[in-house]
Design a protein around this motif. Sequence first.
Motif, PDB file in Angstrom:
ATOM      1  N   HIS A 152       0.850  -1.184   0.000  1.00  0.00           N
ATOM      2  CA  HIS A 152       0.000   0.000   0.000  1.00  0.00           C
ATOM      3  C   HIS A 152       0.888   1.237   0.000  1.00  0.00           C
ATOM      4  CE1 HIS A 152      -3.378  -2.639   1.764  1.00  0.00           C
ATOM      5  NE2 HIS A 152      -3.470  -2.561   0.467  1.00  0.00           N
ATOM      6  N   GLU A 177       1.420   3.822   2.666  1.00  0.00           N
ATOM      7  CA  GLU A 177       2.001   3.238   3.878  1.00  0.00           C
ATOM      8  C   GLU A 177       3.489   3.055   3.593  1.00  0.00           C
ATOM      9  OE1 GLU A 177      -0.441  -0.276   4.429  1.00  0.00           O
ATOM     10  OE2 GLU A 177      -2.245   0.904   4.181  1.00  0.00           O
ATOM     11  N   HIS A 189      -5.893   0.413  -3.332  1.00  0.00           N
ATOM     12  CA  HIS A 189      -5.734  -0.340  -2.083  1.00  0.00           C
ATOM     13  C   HIS A 189      -6.121  -1.817  -2.238  1.00  0.00           C
ATOM     14  CE1 HIS A 189      -5.099   0.084   2.246  1.00  0.00           C
ATOM     15  NE2 HIS A 189      -6.068  -0.802   2.435  1.00  0.00           N
ATOM     16  N   HIS A 194       2.713  -3.171   6.868  1.00  0.00           N
ATOM     17  CA  HIS A 194       1.691  -2.164   6.522  1.00  0.00           C
ATOM     18  C   HIS A 194       1.644  -1.017   7.529  1.00  0.00           C
ATOM     19  CE1 HIS A 194      -0.911  -4.425   3.537  1.00  0.00           C
ATOM     20  NE2 HIS A 194      -0.052  -5.354   3.902  1.00  0.00           N
ATOM     21  N   GLN A 195       0.687  -0.106   7.284  1.00  0.00           N
ATOM     22  CA  GLN A 195       0.350   0.934   8.249  1.00  0.00           C
ATOM     23  C   GLN A 195      -1.163   1.028   8.375  1.00  0.00           C
ATOM     24  OE1 GLN A 195       3.946   3.545   6.483  1.00  0.00           O
ATOM     25  NE2 GLN A 195       2.268   4.787   7.292  1.00  0.00           N
ATOM     26  N   GLU A 220       1.277  -3.650  11.312  1.00  0.00           N
ATOM     27  CA  GLU A 220       0.519  -2.445  10.951  1.00  0.00           C
ATOM     28  C   GLU A 220       0.953  -1.318  11.879  1.00  0.00           C
ATOM     29  OE1 GLU A 220      -2.075  -1.905   8.701  1.00  0.00           O
ATOM     30  OE2 GLU A 220      -2.589  -3.941   8.029  1.00  0.00           O
TER      31      GLU A 220
HETATM   32 ZN   LIG Z   1      -2.060  -1.682   4.219  1.00  0.00          ZN
END
Ligand SMILES: [Zn+2]
Length: 882
Positions: free
Chosen positions: A131, A134, A207, A241-242, A319
């Motif tokens: 993503h 991110e 996304h 991820h974030q 995340e």
């Molecule tokens: Zn993500």
Amino acid sequence: MKGYNKFKRASVLILTLFLLSFFLGAQTSPEAFLKFKVGADRKLADYNQIRTYFQKLAQESGKIKVVNIGTSTLGKPIIMAVITSEQNMGKLDFYRKIVKKLRDPRIVFPEEAKKLSKEGKVILLITCNIHSTEIASSQMAMELAYKLATGDTPFDADKVLNDVIILLAPTINPDGQQMVTDWYRKYVGTKYEGGRMPWLYHHYAGHDNNRDWFMFNLSESKAVTKVLYHDWLPQIHIDEHQMGSTGARLFIPPFMDPPVPTIQPLLWRSVYLCGANMAYDLQKNGFKGVVHGRSFTGWWIGACDDTSWLHNVVGLLSEMASVKVATPIYIEPTEIPQSYYEKRIPFPDPWPGGWWRLRDLVDYELALSLSLIKTAYLHKEDFLYNFYQMYKNSIEIIEKGEPFAFVIPSKQRDYPTALRMLDILLFGGVEIHQAKEDFMAGDRLYPTGSFVVKMSQPYKPYAQALLEKQKYPDIRQYAGGPPVPPYDNAGWTLPLQMGVACDRIENPFAAKLEKLKKVPSPSVTPPRDHFPYIVLDSRMNASYAVAFSLLEKKAEMYRAKEKIKGKEFKAAAGSFIVKNTPEVQKLLPYLLEKWHVPAYGLENISDIPKAPLKRPRIGLYQSWASNMDEGWTRCVFDDMDIPYTTLHNKDFKATKKGKKEKKVDLKANYDVIVFASESAEIILSGKPSPTSRWARYFTALPPEYEGGIDREGLEALKTFVEKGGILVALNNACGLVFPSREIAKYIPKDFTVPVRNVLEGVDRSKFFCPTSILKIRVDNKSPIGYGMPEEASAMFSRSPAFATWVPSGEWDRKVVASYPEENILLSGWLLGEDTIARKAAVVDAKYKKGHIILIGFRCQFRAQSHGTYKFLLNSLLYPVIK
Ligand SMILES: [Zn+2]
């Protein structure tokens, strides 16, 4: 003296630096290369810089090698660094062979597996930045590689790298990494700094590029899948991820309930082990706000790390709390939700609030990645032997309720689509057999050529989860309370989505089978030249692709209004009749070969009721709200060679030349205009209403991207339909023509369809259907239902359901598809089916000379639901209206 001291100090410093660089090797640090510290405020390395840095590091260190694992959608090379000891580097193929052996317990006995686990090296894949916004992990990766190469680690790097082969992909969406960095740099220092981009950060998926991992529509998913299950076979995989900004600082596994039932218990325990070690190492080093066991469930198959679980690979997710791309943010303590403010067992050390910067993300990610590398090292033999053990279980153990096999009969309504499904399964690592003779299974006789997916195979958890129907557990907030929604889909069953017949066979059966290396493509020969007409059966999606290509070459074409019976074939209503000109004869062999679709010859068409077909001029609306469904629609169009023009807000509005204003005439340029699923409010105004909970995500855009098509645009669409245009609204976009409160002020006089959404304002306790597959009944004699079976499966995702009524004035309506009376759910979760029973799902509304086609479910959902593509394709190829 003073000067001498200074000189002495300087020379000591130079000597120290020299010795330091000697001991550390002569590797260039990311900071020296980039001229800023990784994660510094408002500084980003773009993909070109990242790639160049990795190549430089690989030249300077024998512990790093950069490999190219594929090409991105927009043509960038996707790189991955292999990081391990120099001894291992020379023997990579040898270690790859070991894990390949461990994957197939049919050829390796436990004794040998023990030996191989001792001898082998554990392979750990780290994927970053799928993503694009991110972005921290794409930056962190450079520092992680440098630390490993120079031994600047909390463990003895030489020892660890001798037992671990690390595969590090700094970004698995390079196009988006570059886009986001370019956009960020362009607006840094302005009021748009750190704000959203008006387009998708993946050309097709945005996304949703992390929803493609069983379908492989995207070249990026293909590239990494090849690494995972074909070329490298890692035992552990983490995808970094974030998430949002105000909750926990970091989520790491274990995941929360429910799990996909086919996943092995040992897999979840291994995930727990890695997650617990990460949490422990982070805590030991003072990292606050780390949580596990919340938010992210074990019920999903379409994400990068989740697909690993189903392949017996320890799949992990991290995340991080986000900043505004690279811009620091300040979080007031009062903005932290209560559940992340109080101490809990899985969250013992809340973060108090304050400044939060990109470098914080980099530090957490470095720490968690290094912890995972250490865990891989500490349990190396276990991970390798468990890898073997889990495949052995997959092959040998049949748990209660598990089927023996799935059979995909060779007789299919849409055979080319069935082959496509098999191709997808094969690429995902599924073993498929083909029958060499007729056989009995269950109570049915299957003909030669049918396909069998036996459950006794290394990737059983994956094969079963893809082919069977999902039954999402009824999880409530409290007993009798509202349902707790799943993380993403509740159901995804591939044969249902693709409209492919596939039978679940409970008990063992015998058949003469041959293992497939490649999915066979049937040879298709065009009918002999002397037939004046050619027929393409509307039951096959591929016929539409051929039809579009022929229309492009101005072939004379019709759609049959009824079934066609030739001497040697039958074709469904809506089949394409093509005049067999020399031009068509020239094109046809190539097209039929490309699409593996049959064509039939016909002598005479005078008795066949038919309507002429013209090449449609298609417009596809693209808002500046980066709508993923629009991207997927393009993906389907490009895949099927369907030409279209992208329309923006300005295309719906008058143009000014000097003082003169030229009104827009959509019908002059388009026959069909498609609106992908998107809220009507966003289409009309560019934003959700300020009171909506989504509003805060819609940060300001530069003026050229603000606004929507407005009332003026809807007026233009009304005129377009009046003149005979076809307006296609998918799922949420159907709201464009409903008189709902939010959009009432935009709707022109008399322009409301005789249709209402029965789900508007209905509470979750009365009706709930999170992305699931539902049964629909189809009128396949109507032009929008052509080629469909009478009963089909539709992907319901935040969808409407329609009530229609006897219209007045210049309106008419035809219900093309509807939900049955009962047993509506096919796969996933549905509560309160009565609310949609007997309600319409697809409506062909007629207004003056034109049509408005309302498709109330996701007919081209993530380019996965091939089984309902025809509703969209038929809307594009509506026969000429007289
Ligand atoms: Zn993500």
